[in-house]
Design a protein around this motif. Structure first.
Motif, PDB file in Angstrom:
ATOM      1  N   GLN A   1      37.186  61.444  65.965  1.00 49.49           N
ATOM      2  CA  GLN A   1      36.852  61.252  67.375  1.00 49.49           C
ATOM      3  C   GLN A   1      36.753  59.809  67.832  1.00 49.49           C
ATOM      4  O   GLN A   1      37.037  59.512  68.993  1.00 49.49           O
ATOM      5  CB  GLN A   1      35.578  62.023  67.718  1.00 49.49           C
ATOM      6  N   SER A   2      36.366  58.897  66.960  1.00 47.11           N
ATOM      7  CA  SER A   2      36.353  57.510  67.449  1.00 47.11           C
ATOM      8  C   SER A   2      37.777  57.068  67.751  1.00 47.11           C
ATOM      9  O   SER A   2      38.032  56.390  68.750  1.00 47.11           O
ATOM     10  CB  SER A   2      35.642  56.571  66.470  1.00 47.11           C
ATOM     11  N   GLY A   3      38.722  57.480  66.918  1.00 48.21           N
ATOM     12  CA  GLY A   3      40.119  57.152  67.194  1.00 48.21           C
ATOM     13  C   GLY A   3      40.620  57.820  68.461  1.00 48.21           C
ATOM     14  O   GLY A   3      41.357  57.225  69.248  1.00 48.21           O
ATOM     15  N   GLN A   4      40.209  59.069  68.670  1.00 46.96           N
ATOM     16  CA  GLN A   4      40.621  59.776  69.897  1.00 46.96           C
ATOM     17  C   GLN A   4      40.099  59.036  71.129  1.00 46.96           C
ATOM     18  O   GLN A   4      40.825  58.845  72.119  1.00 46.96           O
ATOM     19  CB  GLN A   4      40.071  61.212  69.907  1.00 46.96           C
ATOM     20  N   ILE A   5      38.846  58.644  71.077  1.00 40.95           N
ATOM     21  CA  ILE A   5      38.229  57.961  72.229  1.00 40.95           C
ATOM     22  C   ILE A   5      38.890  56.610  72.476  1.00 40.95           C
ATOM     23  O   ILE A   5      39.119  56.216  73.624  1.00 40.95           O
ATOM     24  CB  ILE A   5      36.703  57.837  72.005  1.00 40.95           C
ATOM     25  N   MET A   6      39.241  55.908  71.421  1.00 35.33           N
ATOM     26  CA  MET A   6      39.898  54.611  71.617  1.00 35.33           C
ATOM     27  C   MET A   6      41.286  54.789  72.233  1.00 35.33           C
ATOM     28  O   MET A   6      41.681  54.028  73.117  1.00 35.33           O
ATOM     29  CB  MET A   6      39.979  53.846  70.285  1.00 35.33           C
ATOM     30  N   SER A   7      42.022  55.800  71.790  1.00 38.28           N
ATOM     31  CA  SER A   7      43.348  56.041  72.387  1.00 38.28           C
ATOM     32  C   SER A   7      43.201  56.489  73.834  1.00 38.28           C
ATOM     33  O   SER A   7      43.945  56.037  74.721  1.00 38.28           O
ATOM     34  CB  SER A   7      44.113  57.100  71.587  1.00 38.28           C
ATOM     35  N   ALA A   8      42.252  57.380  74.094  1.00 38.26           N
ATOM     36  CA  ALA A   8      42.064  57.886  75.455  1.00 38.26           C
ATOM     37  C   ALA A   8      41.629  56.776  76.403  1.00 38.26           C
ATOM     38  O   ALA A   8      42.102  56.707  77.551  1.00 38.26           O
ATOM     39  CB  ALA A   8      41.029  59.011  75.445  1.00 38.26           C
ATOM     40  N   SER A   9      40.751  55.910  75.965  1.00 34.09           N
ATOM     41  CA  SER A   9      40.271  54.854  76.860  1.00 34.09           C
ATOM     42  C   SER A   9      41.364  53.815  77.117  1.00 34.09           C
ATOM     43  O   SER A   9      41.466  53.283  78.229  1.00 34.09           O
ATOM     44  CB  SER A   9      38.986  54.209  76.330  1.00 34.09           C
ATOM     45  N   ALA A  10      42.208  53.547  76.131  1.00 39.66           N
ATOM     46  CA  ALA A  10      43.334  52.637  76.370  1.00 39.66           C
ATOM     47  C   ALA A  10      44.306  53.262  77.371  1.00 39.66           C
ATOM     48  O   ALA A  10      44.837  52.580  78.255  1.00 39.66           O
ATOM     49  CB  ALA A  10      44.054  52.322  75.058  1.00 39.66           C
ATOM     50  N   LEU A  11      44.515  54.569  77.252  1.00 41.13           N
ATOM     51  CA  LEU A  11      45.393  55.263  78.203  1.00 41.13           C
ATOM     52  C   LEU A  11      44.858  55.124  79.621  1.00 41.13           C
ATOM     53  O   LEU A  11      45.588  54.714  80.535  1.00 41.13           O
ATOM     54  CB  LEU A  11      45.503  56.744  77.825  1.00 41.13           C
ATOM     55  N   LEU A  12      43.588  55.473  79.820  1.00 41.99           N
ATOM     56  CA  LEU A  12      43.040  55.458  81.186  1.00 41.99           C
ATOM     57  C   LEU A  12      42.941  54.050  81.754  1.00 41.99           C
ATOM     58  O   LEU A  12      43.045  53.874  82.975  1.00 41.99           O
ATOM     59  CB  LEU A  12      41.648  56.098  81.209  1.00 41.99           C
ATOM     60  N   ALA A  13      42.738  53.068  80.913  1.00 43.30           N
ATOM     61  CA  ALA A  13      42.674  51.686  81.410  1.00 43.30           C
ATOM     62  C   ALA A  13      44.030  51.246  81.957  1.00 43.30           C
ATOM     63  O   ALA A  13      44.108  50.481  82.916  1.00 43.30           O
ATOM     64  CB  ALA A  13      42.202  50.750  80.298  1.00 43.30           C
ATOM     65  N   SER A  14      45.107  51.745  81.354  1.00 48.36           N
ATOM     66  CA  SER A  14      46.436  51.324  81.803  1.00 48.36           C
ATOM     67  C   SER A  14      47.042  52.306  82.797  1.00 48.36           C
ATOM     68  O   SER A  14      47.957  51.970  83.544  1.00 48.36           O
ATOM     69  CB  SER A  14      47.377  51.154  80.605  1.00 48.36           C
TER      70      SER A  14
END
Ligand code: FES
Ligand code: FES
Length: 156
Positions: free
Chosen positions: A102-115
């Motif tokens: 889940q930490s990896g999922q959250i990091m990928s998801a937050s990078a997606l939403l930031a861009s």
């Protein structure tokens, strides 16, 4: 060899071989164990962190390649509005099962939403494609990303 890297806004001086993966530095040298080791071969996404806001696999990122780039890990992602929205949405959707990915999922998801503040289903699938969840939480992850996108746009 000595390197100074910036992790979560803080300069950290370390002494390791230049080809040491960032994941090893985070976990074993700096004691930041929120970022997980899964495959070590850029295949699972458990080790995802941000470098200058982009999601990267820290298990295959040599420390000598980082230079002055800014590293953000799961320990600090909640300090950004997007990261906070993601974390809230993860709780609201009760995404987590065993938690390992889940930490990896959250990091990928937050990078997606930031861009991309309004990702389509296809955008979400493309961005999250490399993050494996053995517990199969994919449907809840997608719902949580959509929820976070809405709350982030409302400034909630
Ligand atoms: S541990 Fe890095 S992608 Fe699997
Ligand atoms: S929540 Fe268990 S591996 Fe994803």
């Amino acid at each position: 060899m000595a390197f100074t890297i910036t992790v979560n806004g803080r300069a950290r001086r370390i002494d390791v071989d230049g080809d040491t993966p960032l994941l090893w530095v985070l976990r074993d040298v700096l004691g930041m164990t929120g970022t997980k080791f899964g495959c070590g071969m850029a295949l699972c996404g458990a080790c995802t962190v941000h470098i200058d806001g982009a999601a990267i696999r820290s298990c295959v990122t040599p420390i000598e390649s980082i230079g002055k780039s800014r590293i953000t890990t799961i320990e600090a992602v909640g300090a950004t509005p997007v990261g906070a929205a993601i974390q809230k949405a993860w709780l609201a959707e009760e995404v987590v099962q065993c938690g390992y990915c889940q930490s990896g999922q959250i990091m990928s998801a937050s990078a997606l939403l930031a861009s991309n503040p309004r990702p389509s289903d296809a955008d979400i699938d493309a961005a999250m494609n490399g993050n494996i969840c053995r517990c199969g939480t994919y449907v809840r992850i997608r719902e949580a990303i959509k929820r976070a996108a809405q709350t982030n746009q409302r400034g909630a």
